[in-house]
Design an enzyme around this catalytic site. Structure first.
Site, PDB file in Angstrom:
ATOM      1  N   CYS A   1      -0.271   4.075   2.295  1.00 26.63           N
ATOM      2  CA  CYS A   1       0.038   3.849   3.710  1.00 26.63           C
ATOM      3  C   CYS A   1       1.523   4.069   3.994  1.00 26.63           C
ATOM      4  CB  CYS A   1      -0.291   2.412   4.125  1.00 26.63           C
ATOM      5  SG  CYS A   1      -1.826   1.771   3.472  1.00 26.63           S
ATOM      6  N   ASP A   2       2.385   3.593   3.123  1.00 27.32           N
ATOM      7  CA  ASP A   2       3.799   3.460   3.490  1.00 27.32           C
ATOM      8  C   ASP A   2       4.766   4.294   2.656  1.00 27.32           C
ATOM      9  OD1 ASP A   2       3.045   1.630   5.431  1.00 27.32           O
ATOM     10  OD2 ASP A   2       3.154  -0.051   4.058  1.00 27.32           O
TER      11      ASP A   2
ATOM     12  N   CYS B   1       0.835  -1.209   0.000  1.00 23.37           N
ATOM     13  CA  CYS B   1       0.000   0.000   0.000  1.00 23.37           C
ATOM     14  C   CYS B   1       0.866   1.252   0.000  1.00 23.37           C
ATOM     15  CB  CYS B   1      -0.921  -0.021   1.226  1.00 23.37           C
ATOM     16  SG  CYS B   1      -1.886   1.488   1.425  1.00 23.37           S
TER      17      CYS B   1
END
Ligand code: NAP
Length: 319
Positions: free
Chosen positions: A147-148, A144
């Site tokens: 997200c990261d 993701c």
């Protein structure tokens, strides 16, 4: 056999938020949370596979994914949600009360019945199937970018895949990374033309064509990819500190085949701006019905919607 007003299947942010809301509405929900079958398949959903979560509101310093799920679980039980660690093996939504089996699906009698069911079984990222993926997920390996991506500022990283997801992730990652190499197994992309053109025009994106990943290197963090040219057989190491696997997602919907409406990719179809399914009294929330946003916060929000929809439906059907 035990009967419940609300049974929630799945225990990621969507299911546990639905549990918190229905428990606080005095509906004593039962959450069937799943059962660990491997390191990458355990109750609590995809956040159990992440390390730090920095974009969940309310945690200015960030929170570890598994901790966030443990806290959501405690919050649900505090208000009276009951949680069983088991996998649902069969459902029958053809009549009410709805029937649910855990354990042997051949048993005639279901193990549980419910007036209303909230489905929150989530989705999973398709992985390459390498042993290293289990070791390194959350340690330089991610599924993701939203997200990261932030963790890879000024680093050289790779994205595996050739579809829209891979190109979208790669484009997003160039905001942070100094260079993004897209590793694709063919010499032609599956992604839409517009996404292809954007990627070709992006000076930070490079392509490694006809290349497969044999291994992800590094013991405790990603240090490189062992890749192989499919035409020449030549093997080499690609030095990267991060890798994003973007070869597709699969919703966990096998259990509901022929009962709940799904789109062509297998995601459950819910009503516009609602959590309703084609069966009255069965609601769906989280990634099992969302292939657009796929965030913990959107899953949690849709769990809240499903809980409120279920509560109102129970009220109206008892009139
Ligand atoms: P996808 O279209 O199925 O593409 C998966 C890609 O991964 C393909 O290029 C495939 O290679 C590759 N792949 C699959 N298994 C692999 C393996 N084991 N090893 C190496 N490579 C592998 O999946 P997606 O990109 O996640 O997209 C899913 C759907 O969502 C699509 O309909 C897409 O259009 C849509 N989507 C749209 C957007 C957007 O419009 N912004 C963004 C994301 C997704 P091959 O090409 O060789 O098969």
């Amino acid at each position: 056999m035990s009967h419940h007003q609300v049974i929630i299947i799945g225990s990621g942010p969507a299911g546990l938020t639905a549990a918190i809301y229905t428990a606080r509405a005095d509906l004593a929900p039962l959450v069937i949370e799943g059962e660990p079958s491997s390191d990458s398949d355990q109750p609590g959903g995809q956040l159990m596979l992440t390390t730090e979560v920095e974009n969940f509101p309310g945690f200015p310093e960030g929170v570890m994914g598994p901790q966030l799920m443990t806290d959501m679980r405690s919050q649900a039980t505090r208000f009276g949600a009951e949680i069983v660690t088991a996998k649902v093996s069969r459902v029958d939504f053809s009549e009410r009360p709805f029937s649910i089996w855990i354990g042997n699906p051949e048993m005639t009698e279901p193990t549980h019945t419910a007036d209303t069911v909230i489905v929150s079984t989530g989705a999973r990222s398709v992985m390459l199937g390498l042993e290293a993926e289990q070791r390194l997920i959350g340690h330089g390996l991610s599924t993701c970018a939203t997200c990261d991506g932030f963790f890879f500022r000024d680093q050289e990283i790779a994205v595996v895949g050739g579809g829209d997801s891979a190109l979208e992730e790669a484009g997003f990652l160039t905001k942070f990374a100094s260079k993004v190499t897209i590793v694709h197994r063919r010499d032609e992309l599956r992604a839409s033309k517009i996404m292809q053109n954007r990627a070709f025009d992006n000076p930070k994106i490079e392509f490694l064509w006809n290349t497969i990943v044999d291994d992800i290197l590094g013991e405790s963090k990603v240090e490189g990819l062992a890749v192989r040219d499919t035409l020449t057989g030549e093997a080499r190491t690609l030095a990267v500190t991060g890798v994003f696997i973007a070869i597709g997602h699969r919703p966990n919907t096998d259990l509901f085949a022929d009962q709940l409406d799904m789109d062509e990719a297998g995601y459950l179809v819910t009503g516009a701006d609602r959590s309703t399914t084609n069966i009255e009294g069965v609601f769906a929330c989280g990634d099992v019905q969302d292939h657009t946003y796929r965030q913990a916060i959107t899953a949690a929000a849709s769990g809240c919607m499903a809980a409120i929809d279920a509560e109102r439906w129970l009220e109206s059907s008892s009139d």
